[in-house]
Motif scaffolding. Structure first.
Motif, mmCIF file in Angstrom:
data_model
loop_
_atom_site.group_PDB
_atom_site.id
_atom_site.type_symbol
_atom_site.label_atom_id
_atom_site.label_comp_id
_atom_site.label_asym_id
_atom_site.label_seq_id
_atom_site.Cartn_x
_atom_site.Cartn_y
_atom_site.Cartn_z
ATOM 1 N N ASP A 243 -3.597 4.577 4.390
ATOM 2 C CA ASP A 243 -3.092 3.646 3.383
ATOM 3 C C ASP A 243 -3.917 3.812 2.117
ATOM 4 O O ASP A 243 -5.139 3.984 2.190
ATOM 5 C CB ASP A 243 -3.209 2.198 3.869
ATOM 6 C CG ASP A 243 -2.269 1.896 5.026
ATOM 7 O OD1 ASP A 243 -1.064 2.140 4.883
ATOM 8 O OD2 ASP A 243 -2.755 1.406 6.065
ATOM 9 N N THR B 107 -4.627 1.662 -1.296
ATOM 10 C CA THR B 107 -4.452 0.410 -2.027
ATOM 11 C C THR B 107 -5.347 0.444 -3.252
ATOM 12 O O THR B 107 -6.570 0.323 -3.142
ATOM 13 C CB THR B 107 -4.808 -0.803 -1.159
ATOM 14 O OG1 THR B 107 -4.050 -0.759 0.047
ATOM 15 C CG2 THR B 107 -4.497 -2.100 -1.897
ATOM 16 N N PRO C 11 0.829 -1.213 0.000
ATOM 17 C CA PRO C 11 0.000 0.000 0.000
ATOM 18 C C PRO C 11 0.859 1.258 0.000
ATOM 19 O O PRO C 11 1.945 1.281 0.592
ATOM 20 C CB PRO C 11 -0.806 -0.120 1.309
ATOM 21 C CG PRO C 11 -0.740 -1.559 1.682
ATOM 22 C CD PRO C 11 0.576 -2.064 1.171
ATOM 23 N N SER C 12 0.392 2.286 -0.681
ATOM 24 C CA SER C 12 1.008 3.603 -0.549
ATOM 25 C C SER C 12 0.552 4.202 0.778
ATOM 26 O O SER C 12 -0.512 3.843 1.300
ATOM 27 C CB SER C 12 0.597 4.507 -1.706
ATOM 28 O OG SER C 12 1.033 3.977 -2.937
ATOM 29 N N GLN C 13 1.359 5.128 1.323
ATOM 30 C CA GLN C 13 1.027 5.710 2.620
ATOM 31 C C GLN C 13 1.277 7.207 2.620
ATOM 32 O O GLN C 13 2.236 7.684 2.007
ATOM 33 C CB GLN C 13 1.852 5.068 3.740
ATOM 34 C CG GLN C 13 1.560 3.596 3.974
ATOM 35 C CD GLN C 13 2.421 2.995 5.053
ATOM 36 O OE1 GLN C 13 3.556 3.418 5.266
ATOM 37 N NE2 GLN C 13 1.888 2.006 5.758
ATOM 38 N N SER D 261 -7.844 4.222 3.156
ATOM 39 C CA SER D 261 -8.278 3.813 4.483
ATOM 40 C C SER D 261 -8.685 5.024 5.312
ATOM 41 O O SER D 261 -8.365 6.172 4.985
ATOM 42 C CB SER D 261 -7.159 3.054 5.198
ATOM 43 O OG SER D 261 -6.111 3.948 5.557
ATOM 44 N N LEU E 236 -2.070 8.569 9.715
ATOM 45 C CA LEU E 236 -1.615 7.868 8.512
ATOM 46 C C LEU E 236 -2.822 7.314 7.775
ATOM 47 O O LEU E 236 -3.785 6.861 8.405
ATOM 48 C CB LEU E 236 -0.658 6.744 8.886
ATOM 49 C CG LEU E 236 -0.175 5.771 7.791
ATOM 50 C CD1 LEU E 236 1.228 5.257 8.120
ATOM 51 C CD2 LEU E 236 -1.118 4.570 7.629
ATOM 52 N N TYR F 9 8.034 6.847 10.537
ATOM 53 C CA TYR F 9 7.825 6.973 9.090
ATOM 54 C C TYR F 9 8.671 8.080 8.450
ATOM 55 O O TYR F 9 8.873 8.050 7.228
ATOM 56 C CB TYR F 9 6.345 7.241 8.816
ATOM 57 C CG TYR F 9 5.448 6.119 9.269
ATOM 58 C CD1 TYR F 9 5.146 5.050 8.438
ATOM 59 C CD2 TYR F 9 4.910 6.105 10.558
ATOM 60 C CE1 TYR F 9 4.347 3.999 8.858
ATOM 61 C CE2 TYR F 9 4.104 5.059 10.993
ATOM 62 C CZ TYR F 9 3.831 4.019 10.142
ATOM 63 O OH TYR F 9 3.038 2.983 10.572
#
Length: 370
Positions: A268, A270, A239-241, A275, A266, A285
């Motif tokens: 995510d 996908t 997943p990108s974050q 999210s 944060l 991070y």
């Protein structure tokens, strides 16, 4: 570094050859429009080159052929043999159609109208000045200033094992981690500030309530007015974050609408799914920006995956090592040997180098590098 005239000659010869092969696909009206576009390009080029050497090659039928290819290339045509050819388009489309290869292992920065700058050092510092000048590690690179349109994008490509920073003319500061790419204009437009990124970047955006700062990626966009945040979007199946350090950002895509984040959160991404924001320790991070890797109850597989990006080395872990959980802090020094010593000191592992790979085994267990 190859002279600019040589680059243009090679490009135009390739363009003319392809145009001759495909000329029957263009209508008379398209060719007429191409001639008009060509004349405008020549006028703009003449004006820009008044303070530089003139490039006589931009004339006649070769320039007309280039203009036709640039503006009216048929859908689905292969541009692989004519690097640098683009139509005027949005920054995401431009970025997806102009991938920069980093097989040389050097940091690459491309500025419109200039030779490509290749940085052999591990780090590069890029400054975009208000007059359109670009400085790369303190050396001036003169580009085509005064035209922030979509065909004037610069590109920064950072291979594994390298780092780079960009300071934009508005005061925004960007840190690009290893294996990352940034597409940016010489000058921001009058209504917004916009860049494209892939890989991992940390941004400290200069506040400007009248000019939102937009970070685009294939799968999502982040819009801010002034804030600090981290984006990780390597596109490797994970997943990108987006992690927000301060301020407020909106994350959106074409399917899920907009998610607003607060500091310490944060999300995510996908595919098309974003999210709900969740609270995290942002240090974990964003510590890479300060040449540290901070982790808490992470598997060694995750740790070595990050080290692969940071150092460009291949790590092969035995099955009884990958799931070992660790907590700690690593200083990402230039010498990978120091980092491996630190890991071996805090976790029951040993390592061996073989060729371009580093093999990691559990201490006391059999196993040797091939």
């Amino acid at each position: 570094m190859t002279p600019r005239n040589t680059n243009i000659s090679r490009l135009l010869y390739g363009v003319v050859d392809i145009f001759r092969k495909r000329e029957k696909e263009f209508s008379i009206s398209e060719i007429d429009r191409a001639w008009d576009d060509c004349e405008q390009r020549i006028k703009r080029a003449a004006s820009r080159n008044a303070m530089r050497r003139r490039i006589s090659i931009w004339s006649g039928a070769a320039a007309a052929a280039a203009a036709v290819i640039l503006v009216f290339w048929p859908d689905g045509a292969d541009l692989a043999d004519t690097p640098g050819l683009t139509t005027i388009q949005d920054i995401t489309t431009y970025a997806l159609n102009t991938e920069v290869a980093t097989t040389s292992g050097h940091i690459i920065n491309i500025v419109p109208g200039c030779d490509t700058t290749m940085v052999e050092q591990n780090r590069a510092s890029i400054n975009c000045l208000a007059n359109g000048m670009v400085m790369v590690n303190g050396r001036p690179v003169s580009g085509d200033a005064g035209n922030p349109s979509a065909d004037r994008y610069c590109q920064l490509a950072v291979p594994k094992g390298r780092r780079a920073e960009i300071e934009f003319a508005d005061g925004t500061h960007l840190w690009a981690n290893s294996d990352s790419r940034v597409v940016y204009p010489l000058e921001f437009s009058q209504d917004k500030r916009e860049i494209y990124v892939s890989g991992e970047v940390y941004l400290d955006v200069a506040p400007d309530k009248n000019h939102p700062f937009i970070v685009r990626n294939t799968d999502f966009n982040v819009t801010v007015l002034g804030t600090s945040f981290n984006i990780m979007a390597y596109g490797n199946g994970a997943p990108s974050q987006v992690v927000l350090v301060s301020g407020k950002v909106d994350v959106d895509n074409s399917s899920n609408g907009t998610v607003t984040m607060s500091p310490g959160q944060l999300v995510d991404i996908t595919g098309s799914a974003i999210s709900s924001p969740r609270n995290v320790d942002v240090t974990t991070y964003v510590s890479w920006k300060d040449y540290m890797l901070v982790y808490s109850d992470k598997s060694l597989a995750d740790v070595f995956s990050r080290l692969n990006i940071c150092y460009g080395r291949e790590f092969v872990l035995s099955s009884d090592v990958a799931d070992i959980k660790v907590t700690g802090k690593l200083y990402l020094k230039d010498d990978i040997e120091d980092v491996l010593h630190a890991i071996a000191f805090s976790a029951p592992v040993r390592y061996e180098e073989s060729g371009d790979s580093i093999y990691v085994f559990r201490t006391g267990c059999a196993g040797t590098a091939p």
